[in-house]
Design a protein around this motif. Structure first.
Motif, PDB file in Angstrom:
ATOM      1  N   MET A 155      64.714 107.964  33.044  1.00 47.36           N
ATOM      2  CA  MET A 155      63.736 108.648  33.890  1.00 47.36           C
ATOM      3  C   MET A 155      64.304 109.963  34.429  1.00 47.36           C
ATOM      4  O   MET A 155      65.536 110.160  34.471  1.00 47.36           O
ATOM      5  N   ILE A 156      63.432 110.846  34.858  1.00 48.59           N
ATOM      6  CA  ILE A 156      63.822 112.125  35.455  1.00 48.59           C
ATOM      7  C   ILE A 156      63.559 112.039  36.955  1.00 48.59           C
ATOM      8  O   ILE A 156      62.449 111.731  37.383  1.00 48.59           O
ATOM      9  N   ILE A 157      64.583 112.288  37.753  1.00 51.99           N
ATOM     10  CA  ILE A 157      64.467 112.185  39.210  1.00 51.99           C
ATOM     11  C   ILE A 157      64.228 113.585  39.774  1.00 51.99           C
ATOM     12  O   ILE A 157      65.096 114.451  39.696  1.00 51.99           O
ATOM     13  N   TYR A 158      63.061 113.802  40.345  1.00 47.53           N
ATOM     14  CA  TYR A 158      62.767 115.116  40.933  1.00 47.53           C
ATOM     15  C   TYR A 158      63.461 115.301  42.280  1.00 47.53           C
ATOM     16  O   TYR A 158      64.059 116.345  42.539  1.00 47.53           O
ATOM     17  N   GLU A 159      63.347 114.297  43.121  1.00 45.71           N
ATOM     18  CA  GLU A 159      63.924 114.425  44.466  1.00 45.71           C
ATOM     19  C   GLU A 159      64.300 113.047  44.994  1.00 45.71           C
ATOM     20  O   GLU A 159      63.599 112.057  44.746  1.00 45.71           O
ATOM     21  N   ILE A 160      65.418 112.986  45.717  1.00 44.96           N
ATOM     22  CA  ILE A 160      65.836 111.757  46.383  1.00 44.96           C
ATOM     23  C   ILE A 160      65.789 112.015  47.889  1.00 44.96           C
ATOM     24  O   ILE A 160      66.685 112.641  48.450  1.00 44.96           O
ATOM     25  N   GLY A 161      64.725 111.558  48.515  1.00 45.98           N
ATOM     26  CA  GLY A 161      64.672 111.620  49.972  1.00 45.98           C
ATOM     27  C   GLY A 161      65.387 110.405  50.534  1.00 45.98           C
ATOM     28  O   GLY A 161      65.261 109.297  50.012  1.00 45.98           O
ATOM     29  N   ILE A 162      66.163 110.599  51.592  1.00 46.38           N
ATOM     30  CA  ILE A 162      66.922 109.484  52.180  1.00 46.38           C
ATOM     31  C   ILE A 162      67.021 109.731  53.688  1.00 46.38           C
ATOM     32  O   ILE A 162      67.346 110.841  54.124  1.00 46.38           O
ATOM     33  N   PRO A 163      66.703 108.745  54.522  1.00 47.28           N
ATOM     34  CA  PRO A 163      66.716 108.965  55.977  1.00 47.28           C
ATOM     35  C   PRO A 163      68.087 109.348  56.517  1.00 47.28           C
ATOM     36  O   PRO A 163      68.198 110.196  57.390  1.00 47.28           O
ATOM     37  N   TYR A 164      69.139 108.700  55.996  1.00 49.37           N
ATOM     38  CA  TYR A 164      70.500 108.983  56.473  1.00 49.37           C
ATOM     39  C   TYR A 164      71.474 108.664  55.351  1.00 49.37           C
ATOM     40  O   TYR A 164      71.286 107.697  54.612  1.00 49.37           O
ATOM     41  N   MET A 165      72.504 109.474  55.236  1.00 48.02           N
ATOM     42  CA  MET A 165      73.495 109.210  54.188  1.00 48.02           C
ATOM     43  C   MET A 165      74.892 109.537  54.686  1.00 48.02           C
ATOM     44  O   MET A 165      75.150 110.648  55.170  1.00 48.02           O
ATOM     45  N   ASP A 166      75.778 108.565  54.564  1.00 50.33           N
ATOM     46  CA  ASP A 166      77.200 108.770  54.852  1.00 50.33           C
ATOM     47  C   ASP A 166      77.868 109.117  53.520  1.00 50.33           C
ATOM     48  O   ASP A 166      78.074 108.250  52.666  1.00 50.33           O
ATOM     49  N   LYS A 167      78.192 110.386  53.340  1.00 52.59           N
ATOM     50  CA  LYS A 167      78.733 110.841  52.053  1.00 52.59           C
ATOM     51  C   LYS A 167      80.085 110.214  51.744  1.00 52.59           C
ATOM     52  O   LYS A 167      80.445 110.045  50.576  1.00 52.59           O
ATOM     53  N   ARG A 168      80.839 109.848  52.772  1.00 57.68           N
ATOM     54  CA  ARG A 168      82.143 109.221  52.517  1.00 57.68           C
ATOM     55  C   ARG A 168      81.951 107.813  51.963  1.00 57.68           C
ATOM     56  O   ARG A 168      82.602 107.421  51.002  1.00 57.68           O
ATOM     57  N   PHE A 169      81.044 107.043  52.593  1.00 56.37           N
ATOM     58  CA  PHE A 169      80.820 105.664  52.154  1.00 56.37           C
ATOM     59  C   PHE A 169      80.152 105.611  50.785  1.00 56.37           C
ATOM     60  O   PHE A 169      80.398 104.702  50.004  1.00 56.37           O
ATOM     61  N   GLN A 170      79.300 106.610  50.495  1.00 63.76           N
ATOM     62  CA  GLN A 170      78.591 106.630  49.219  1.00 63.76           C
ATOM     63  C   GLN A 170      79.236 107.572  48.205  1.00 63.76           C
ATOM     64  O   GLN A 170      78.603 107.934  47.206  1.00 63.76           O
ATOM     65  N   ALA A 171      80.478 107.971  48.443  1.00 64.38           N
ATOM     66  CA  ALA A 171      81.140 108.950  47.563  1.00 64.38           C
ATOM     67  C   ALA A 171      81.207 108.461  46.121  1.00 64.38           C
ATOM     68  O   ALA A 171      80.909 109.213  45.177  1.00 64.38           O
TER      69      ALA A 171
END
Length: 464
Positions: free
Chosen positions: A346-362
């Motif tokens: 699939m092609i992902i146009y946009e990923i909206g996310i309320p909150y993201m911890d970039k370290r935890f999701q690195a």
């Protein structure tokens, strides 16, 4: 509008509010997971109505949660909160006899500054029952972060080696002649040679609330590679919380548990294994491989296992290859789901996310980037705390084949000719591990298959 880059992920942050399900809904799955618990939600009538409607539990079903309803006297500080909470907790202890009571704070307790953390230790001693305080209010937290606050609070209640040693001192004192496990043991079969106690197998504590069957599947996946799962947070019983000592390896199974991960590292001095999350066959394989690499183990049979799962998904993959999807953002599972759907074609146009911890999701972000390069598709745009007004404009412009959205926006989008799927369904479905990959695609393709069925019947959509 920002152009999509083929090299790196594009991160943006808008000024939207948390347009998500209320985080106190975590009660619905946590009270079932922790079988000897009782959850007391401290809030207003609105919270009670939400729990009744969202969870759909009748009064006579007697679930292990209840509302401590704040009235005008409580909000205006005319009543004694401590006495009222003590009365309710004593009633809960008498009627249900749980092993732990979990207080869930709401928006109202935040606004009127109720000192729940100050009252709980004193009341805990008086009634002789552990009380865990978690602030799952919608002002500060998004949908699934309610679980994060509960697990972070419970992480501080997990036993350590020092607490176990203290409780065992009396028993050991009467058997002081027994050798300690760390001492050398003499083997009479080998004169002159002392042998050490064999080293323990590599062990890890996993955190995240999953159905028992799914937790067992992930435990067996690691056991196959020679890694023991020494415990789960949360455990099925409060008394069985995992042992957390300094240097214990821990690993998460859900991307919304960043506060729990921080608590485990800073307060309990655990070592966090930063791995992608076991969602989809690609994510599950990467999760197992990362844990194996930490212990210096070469994983066996994962590539063949993943390939076998992909082969079983082919009927679903034919429906979604080349189709586009837009994530509006709701449950913080968006990055992992987007990575899996990208691998599905699939092609992902946009990923909206309320909150993201970039370290935890690195590790998850790195795997998403790698997947996009391998599939030769544009990097998706990641928008934290998205503004729904601007999102609707982008959806109108992009016209995705599917929008994964919160329930509030599903019907308005459907009326405008956009096919939608409720994001809350991914929260309650079993989507972790190799065996449950099919469940994700079943949810994703259901609205697409519905449209195909309507077209075959000659029913065009009312609004295009």
């Amino acid at each position: 509008m920002t152009t999509l880059s083929n090299e790196t992920l594009v991160f943006e942050c808008e000024t939207g509010n948390y347009h998500t399900f209320c985080p106190i809904s975590c009660v619905s799955w946590l009270y079932q997971k922790i079988e000897d618990s009782f959850f007391l939600v401290i809030g207003t009538k609105t919270c009670g109505y939400f729990l009744q409607n969202a969870l759909g539990v009748m009064i006579f079903a007697e679930p292990r949660y209840a509302m401590a309803e704040l009235e005008e006297g409580d909000i205006s500080a005319q009543l004694n909160d401590y006495k009222e909470l003590k009365r309710l907790c004593l009633q809960i202890k008498q009627d249900r006899n749980p092993s732990v009571i979990v207080w869930i704070g709401t928006c109202t307790t935040e606004i009127i500054k109720m000192d729940l953390e100050g009252m709980a230790p004193r009341l805990e001693i008086e009634i002789g029952l552990p009380i865990v305080v978690a602030r799952a209010n919608g002002l500060d937290y998004a949908f699934t972060q309610g679980e994060d606050t509960v697990l972070a609070a419970m992480a501080q209640r997990c036993p350590s080696e020092s607490t176990q040693n203290v409780s065992c001192d009396a028993k050991l004192s009467s058997h002081s002649i027994m050798p300690k496990t760390s001492e050398k043991i003499y083997d009479p079969a080998l004169p002159g040679i002392s042998q050490s106690v064999p080293l323990k197998k590599p062990a890890v504590v996993l955190f995240g609330s999953l159905p028992s069957t799914v937790a067992t599947q992930l435990t067996l996946e690691l056991k196959t590679q020679g890694i023991e799962v020494s415990g789960w947070l949360p455990s099925q019983r409060y008394a069985d919380l995992p042992l957390l000592s300094e240097g214990t390896y821990v690993c998460g199974v859900n991307p919304f548990l960043s506060r729990t991960a921080t608590t485990l590292m800073r307060r309990r001095k655990c070592k966090l294994i930063g791995a992608p999350f076991p969602i989809g066959p690609d994510g599950t394989r990467a999760w197992v491989e990362k844990i194996c690499s930490v212990f210096g183990i070469v994983p066996q049979g994962l590539e063949q296992r993943e390939l076998k799962i992909w082969n079983t998904l082919e009927d679903y993959l034919q429906l979604i290859r080349g189709k586009s999807v837009f994530f509006m953002g709701d449950n913080l599972l968006e990055i992992s789901l987007a990575r899996f759907l990208t691998r599905c074609g699939m092609i992902i146009y946009e990923i909206g996310i309320p909150y993201m911890d970039k370290r935890f999701q690195a590790a998850e972000l790195e795997l998403l980037q790698k997947t996009c390069r391998e599939m030769k598709v544009p990097m998706p745009r990641i928008v934290e705390k998205p503004d729904n007004y601007y999102q609707i404009q982008r959806i109108r412009e992009l016209q995705p084949d599917l929008a994964i959205t919160g329930m509030a926006h599903a019907n308005p989008l459907e009326a405008r000719g956009i096919t939608t799927k409720w994001s809350v369904e991914f929260t309650f479905a079993q989507i972790h591990g190799f065996a449950n990959s099919r469940e994700i695609l079943e949810l994703v393709t259901r609205p697409l298959r519905r449209n195909q069925s309507l077209d075959s019947l000659g029913w065009a959509k009312l609004v295009k």
